[in-house]
Design a protein around this motif. Structure first.
Motif, PDB file in Angstrom:
ATOM      1  N   UNK A  50       6.973  -6.533 -11.030  1.00 34.94           N
ATOM      2  CA  UNK A  50       6.473  -5.485 -10.139  1.00 34.94           C
ATOM      3  C   UNK A  50       5.338  -4.760 -10.838  1.00 34.94           C
ATOM      4  N   UNK A  51       4.415  -4.235 -10.053  1.00 37.65           N
ATOM      5  CA  UNK A  51       3.311  -3.435 -10.577  1.00 37.65           C
ATOM      6  C   UNK A  51       2.796  -2.551  -9.447  1.00 37.65           C
ATOM      7  N   UNK A  52       2.075  -1.513  -9.820  1.00 35.79           N
ATOM      8  CA  UNK A  52       1.564  -0.575  -8.822  1.00 35.79           C
ATOM      9  C   UNK A  52       0.068  -0.782  -8.617  1.00 35.79           C
ATOM     10  N   UNK A  53      -0.337  -0.676  -7.347  1.00 34.22           N
ATOM     11  CA  UNK A  53      -1.742  -0.737  -6.957  1.00 34.22           C
ATOM     12  C   UNK A  53      -1.968   0.375  -5.943  1.00 34.22           C
ATOM     13  N   UNK A  54      -2.747   1.383  -6.295  1.00 36.62           N
ATOM     14  CA  UNK A  54      -2.937   2.508  -5.389  1.00 36.62           C
ATOM     15  C   UNK A  54      -1.617   3.212  -5.140  1.00 36.62           C
ATOM     16  N   UNK A  55      -1.219   3.319  -3.879  1.00 39.31           N
ATOM     17  CA  UNK A  55       0.043   3.966  -3.519  1.00 39.31           C
ATOM     18  C   UNK A  55       1.140   2.948  -3.208  1.00 39.31           C
ATOM     19  N   UNK A  56       0.940   1.689  -3.613  1.00 38.08           N
ATOM     20  CA  UNK A  56       1.910   0.630  -3.328  1.00 38.08           C
ATOM     21  C   UNK A  56       2.477   0.046  -4.611  1.00 38.08           C
ATOM     22  N   UNK A  57       3.750  -0.346  -4.571  1.00 48.18           N
ATOM     23  CA  UNK A  57       4.356  -1.139  -5.634  1.00 48.18           C
ATOM     24  C   UNK A  57       4.477  -2.563  -5.108  1.00 48.18           C
ATOM     25  N   UNK A  58       3.839  -3.497  -5.793  1.00 47.96           N
ATOM     26  CA  UNK A  58       3.812  -4.901  -5.384  1.00 47.96           C
ATOM     27  C   UNK A  58       4.882  -5.667  -6.164  1.00 47.96           C
ATOM     28  N   UNK A  65       6.953  -8.893  -1.891  1.00 50.08           N
ATOM     29  CA  UNK A  65       7.055  -7.731  -1.017  1.00 50.08           C
ATOM     30  C   UNK A  65       6.301  -6.558  -1.597  1.00 50.08           C
ATOM     31  N   UNK A  66       6.434  -5.404  -0.948  1.00 49.87           N
ATOM     32  CA  UNK A  66       5.775  -4.194  -1.434  1.00 49.87           C
ATOM     33  C   UNK A  66       6.549  -2.968  -0.976  1.00 49.87           C
ATOM     34  N   UNK A  67       6.390  -1.892  -1.725  1.00 52.75           N
ATOM     35  CA  UNK A  67       6.982  -0.593  -1.383  1.00 52.75           C
ATOM     36  C   UNK A  67       5.837   0.390  -1.237  1.00 52.75           C
ATOM     37  N   UNK A  68       5.774   1.037  -0.092  1.00 52.53           N
ATOM     38  CA  UNK A  68       4.679   1.958   0.183  1.00 52.53           C
ATOM     39  C   UNK A  68       5.116   3.390  -0.103  1.00 52.53           C
ATOM     40  N   UNK A  69       4.318   4.100  -0.911  1.00 59.52           N
ATOM     41  CA  UNK A  69       4.572   5.499  -1.244  1.00 59.52           C
ATOM     42  C   UNK A  69       3.398   6.344  -0.765  1.00 59.52           C
ATOM     43  N   UNK A  70       3.553   7.662  -0.834  1.00 60.61           N
ATOM     44  CA  UNK A  70       2.574   8.549  -0.214  1.00 60.61           C
ATOM     45  C   UNK A  70       1.335   8.795  -1.075  1.00 60.61           C
ATOM     46  N   UNK A  71       1.482   8.794  -2.410  1.00 60.37           N
ATOM     47  CA  UNK A  71       0.374   9.152  -3.281  1.00 60.37           C
ATOM     48  C   UNK A  71       0.069   8.024  -4.261  1.00 60.37           C
ATOM     49  N   UNK A  72      -1.143   8.025  -4.789  1.00 62.13           N
ATOM     50  CA  UNK A  72      -1.524   7.009  -5.752  1.00 62.13           C
ATOM     51  C   UNK A  72      -0.636   7.088  -6.992  1.00 62.13           C
TER      52      UNK A  72
END
Length: 289
Positions: A50-58, A65-72
């Motif tokens: 897993x890794x983060x790109x912007x406000x998403x965890x890929x 899959x991905x997890x969408x969060x509100x802030x970068x």
């Protein structure tokens, strides 16, 4: 800042917005480019990263899959019970539902001494037992997960204790319970959290046992408890010397500009450099690039 991760038969390297996959023969299998820089590259299960790109965890692996969060996201830690992540100025926690999406998102803002976290810019995080260490541009925070409190060690107090606090880059805990802290300009330091003693190893490339490199790009503790760090070439801390053993281009590294380090399940050490990947054999004291 580049990151290096080894899982199963894959070698993963992220640099800026780019993610690369290699096999153990140093052949590139795949590459991807994202809209934001990649942070907190980590293994979360066997053959799954897993890794983060912007406000998403890929998430990549057998399932994607991905997890969408509100802030970068500046940094995050994946735990069985959920996520702990840093936005630019805040610390957050969330659990994961059955579909793998974040729920019960909570802002962790109980800080002692009282401070405005929006004055800080976070960039790195490390866990040890119940404590999480959060590095910022003005000192660091310790989050106590059990007592749900965050303690802020401010730049002013840390400077008084001779901490190299300006722009901390990396942190790691040694077997003796002391912490290693890297900086952008003054080398590396060892901190005893109980006595608050700090020993600075100031960069001086003219001294054989001194730390080489003003900027510490990473600190890595291997399975044998050895402390490695990336400065000008590779620095290995020696207890008997209370100083450092050095490995540079003269010893076979592709470059003295290092990006990251990882260890595979066979105990081999892998180093990502500006000019490619290298595997270090400790018994033979040699690099294969």
């Amino acid at each position: 800042k580049a990151q290096l991760l080894i899982n199963s038969n894959r070698i993963w390297i992220s640099r800026g917005k780019n993610l690369y996959q290699f096999n153990r023969s140093f052949q590139r299998i795949d590459s991807s480019r994202y809209s934001h820089r990649i942070v907190s590259l980590q293994e979360i299960e066997d053959d799954k990263i897993a890794f983060a790109v912007g406000s998403s965890i890929i998430i990549k692996g057998k399932t994607v899959g991905s997890i969408e969060l509100a802030e970068e996201i500046q940094a995050f830690l994946w735990k069985p019970e959920g996520l702990l992540w840093l936005s630019e100025h805040m610390l957050w926690q969330a659990s994961l539902d059955n579909s793998g999406q974040a729920q019960d998102i909570t802002l962790l803002n109980s800080v002692k001494p009282n401070t405005d976290l929006t004055a800080l810019v976070f960039h790195e995080m490390m866990q040890k037992d119940q404590y999480y260490y959060l590095l910022s541009n003005k000192g660091y925070l310790i989050y106590d997960e059990i007592n749900k409190k965050t303690y802020y060690n401010r730049e002013k107090e840390l400077s008084f204790m001779r901490f190299p606090v300006h722009l901390l880059t990396a942190i790691s805990k040694a077997d003796d319970g002391e912490y290693w802290l890297g900086t952008t300009s003054t080398g590396i330091a060892k901190w005893d959290a109980e006595s608050h003693r700090v020993k600075n190893y100031v960069s001086n490339e003219f001294l054989e046992e001194a730390y080489w490199g003003g900027t510490v790009d990473f600190i890595f503790r291997d399975s044998k408890g050895r402390i490695w760090s990336g400065g000008t070439g590779l620095n290995l801390y020696s207890d008997s010397l209370d100083g450092f053993i050095h490995y540079t281009e003269e010893d076979g590294l592709p470059s003295n500009n290092l990006r990251g380090m990882a260890e595979d399940k066979h105990g081999q050490l892998w180093i990502s450099t500006e000019k490619g990947l290298s595997c270090f054999s400790i018994p033979e004291q040699s690099f294969t690039s």
